[in-house]
Design an enzyme around this catalytic site. Structure first.
Site, PDB file in Angstrom:
ATOM      1  N   GLU A 335      10.787 -28.297  73.696  1.00 47.48           N
ATOM      2  CA  GLU A 335      10.719 -28.354  75.152  1.00 47.48           C
ATOM      3  C   GLU A 335       9.628 -29.320  75.604  1.00 47.48           C
ATOM      4  O   GLU A 335       8.473 -29.181  75.205  1.00 47.48           O
ATOM      5  CB  GLU A 335      10.420 -26.969  75.725  1.00 47.48           C
ATOM      6  CG  GLU A 335      11.416 -25.899  75.329  1.00 47.48           C
ATOM      7  CD  GLU A 335      10.964 -24.502  75.719  1.00 47.48           C
ATOM      8  OE1 GLU A 335      11.836 -23.643  75.898  1.00 47.48           O
ATOM      9  OE2 GLU A 335       9.737 -24.273  75.834  1.00 47.48           O
ATOM     10  N   CYS A 336       9.986 -30.263  76.440  1.00 46.28           N
ATOM     11  CA  CYS A 336       9.038 -31.162  77.102  1.00 46.28           C
ATOM     12  C   CYS A 336       8.084 -31.832  76.105  1.00 46.28           C
ATOM     13  O   CYS A 336       8.447 -32.810  75.475  1.00 46.28           O
ATOM     14  CB  CYS A 336       8.290 -30.423  78.208  1.00 46.28           C
ATOM     15  SG  CYS A 336       7.601 -31.531  79.464  1.00 46.28           S
TER      16      CYS A 336
END
Length: 448
Positions: A335-336
């Site tokens: 994620e990210c």
């Protein structure tokens, strides 16, 4: 045990919510109270400060990510064993996702959970006018209940007494205390907000200082009295299991990236993976040389890889170890910040490029301006490694200053990889956590 909780709301962003919240948490803890922190909205940085102060993992209360029922469940689950819960608001009290409603705002969370509000008012350059501000917040809605006021950035005790007299007379609400304007109580900031607690120098000294100031000028006994309220009522949904599901992830050993560069996680995501029988093993992409050999899955949360790009690039053994695991089809959620780590290169704001894991044939460019901030729903078309079924989706949030250019791998290349700027919340679909845990389980893999 008496149930106590309060919401710390602000009249606007920058009113001093975080400073007041951390000070109250520290002062209450110094008096022997067990304090549980919460944060309204999807923020990761403020909860990390709460955790550093209280010694208990702070949690997010976000109706867009969780829904109203699950918000109350997270509040109850996280508060167990605590003497008081302190919930930090987001932006101004009524600011949320919709300018025409309270949806997603601090006011929404307070009203939903039946929690009394302590309103923080920035009194710099005003006296009686502060009473008009409080009155406006009172009259704007009959829910939630403003139980007390704390004044921030006052000039001194004389200024405080003037404002206190005006607010209590005109608004019939107690003023519990104040903080003087003081730059020594400010925390450093950068592009995503405050510099994270993991990087804040002399944090213990700051906590001691803010605890002392709050203890001197805020009536903690009165605040504790105002915090008494009923327990929230809800139907358990997050950790309820159908018979036979509890161990579907048995044997799964999921490596979770946790260090100065990667620390953005919704705690319920990890709780849910564990509730399905998975083991979450922390590792450091910065400091460890390799992933543990027994790892059967990897979870990269967000963070600030751009602030540690040189160190991450220098740790070539870890980059190689991660790349090998992904190429061997080990299930991965990135994620990210984790997504940025898996790309070929990371280019910082000054234009300097650093080699990353190279799993994804594309580059990350960090910008000086915000590139995206939004809620979204991730569907089965976007994600395969948690096997979303027809009609299911995962609520997610994005907030980043970088952009991606290049080619994303398709499912045939890495069928068990999810890499995106999106921060997923398994609380919106707990079954998805069970499927990821099961996918990481060698017992399930060996049976196929």
């Amino acid at each position: 045990m008496t149930n106590r909780r309060i919401v710390i709301a602000g009249t606007e962003s920058g009113a001093g919510k975080t400073t007041i919240t951390l000070g109250l948490m520290a002062a209450l803890k110094d008096r022997g109270w067990c304090v549980q922190g919460f944060k309204c909205g999807p923020d990761f940085i403020d909860p990390a400060f709460h955790t550093a102060v209280t010694g208990r993992v702070s949690r997010n209360l976000d109706t867009r990510l969780l829904g109203e029922n699950a918000v109350k469940e997270v509040l109850d689950f996280g508060s167990r064993g605590a003497d008081i819960a302190v919930i930090e608001g987001v932006m101004g009290m009524y600011d949320g996702a919709d300018p025409l409603s309270d949806e997603g705002s601090t006011a929404h969370i307070a009203a939903l959970t039946g929690t009394p509000v302590i309103l923080v008012v920035n009194c710099e350059a005003q006296a009686r006018s502060a009473a008009a501000v409080v009155k406006g917040f009172q009259l704007f809605s009959d829910q939630p209940r403003i139980a007390g006021v704390i004044l921030n950035r006052v000039g001194g005790s004389g200024h405080y007494e003037l404002v206190k007299a005006a607010v209590e007379k005109e608004c019939s609400v107690p003023v519990l205390g104040y903080l003087k304007a003081n730059t020594k109580l400010h925390l450093p900031e950068r592009h995503l907000g405050l510099v994270p607690s993991q990087e804040t120098k002399d944090l213990p000294a700051y906590i001691k200082r803010i605890s002392s100031r709050i203890s001197e000028t805020v009536d903690l006994e009165r605040l504790a009295e105002l915090a008494v309220c009923p327990e929230p009522e809800y139907e358990p949904v997050l950790f309820r299991r159908r018979k036979g599901e509890e161990r579907k992830g048995e044997g799964a050993k999921i490596a979770v990236a946790r260090d100065e560069a990667f620390h953005f996680y919704y705690e319920e995501n990890l709780d849910l993976l564990k509730s399905y029988g998975a083991e979450c093993i922390p590792f450091s992409p910065l400091h460890d040389s390799r992933l543990p050999e027994e790892v059967t899955g990897i979870y990269f949360g967000g963070g600030f890889p751009e602030a540690f790009a040189a160190q991450l690039a220098e740790n070539r053994e870890m980059l190689r170890s991660v790349r090998e695991k992904v190429e061997n089809n080990v299930p991965v959620i990135a994620e990210c910040g984790g997504f940025m780590y898996l790309c070929k290169k990371l280019v910082d704001m000054k234009g300097k490029a650093y080699n990353m894991a190279g799993v994804i044939e594309g580059n990350i460019q960090v910008h000086h301006t915000l590139q995206s901030i939004r809620y979204l729903d991730v569907t089965g078309n976007d994600i395969s490694c948690v096997a979303l079924e027809k009609g299911e989706s995962l609520a997610a949030h994005e907030f980043h200053y970088s952009s991606f250019s290049g080619r994303m791998p398709d499912r045939n290349e890495f069928p068990n990889l999810f890499a995106s700027y999106s921060h997923l919340h398994f609380g919106s679909c707990p079954e998805a956590a069970g499927r990821f845990a099961a996918l990481c389980s060698p017992l399930n893999r060996n049976s196929n």
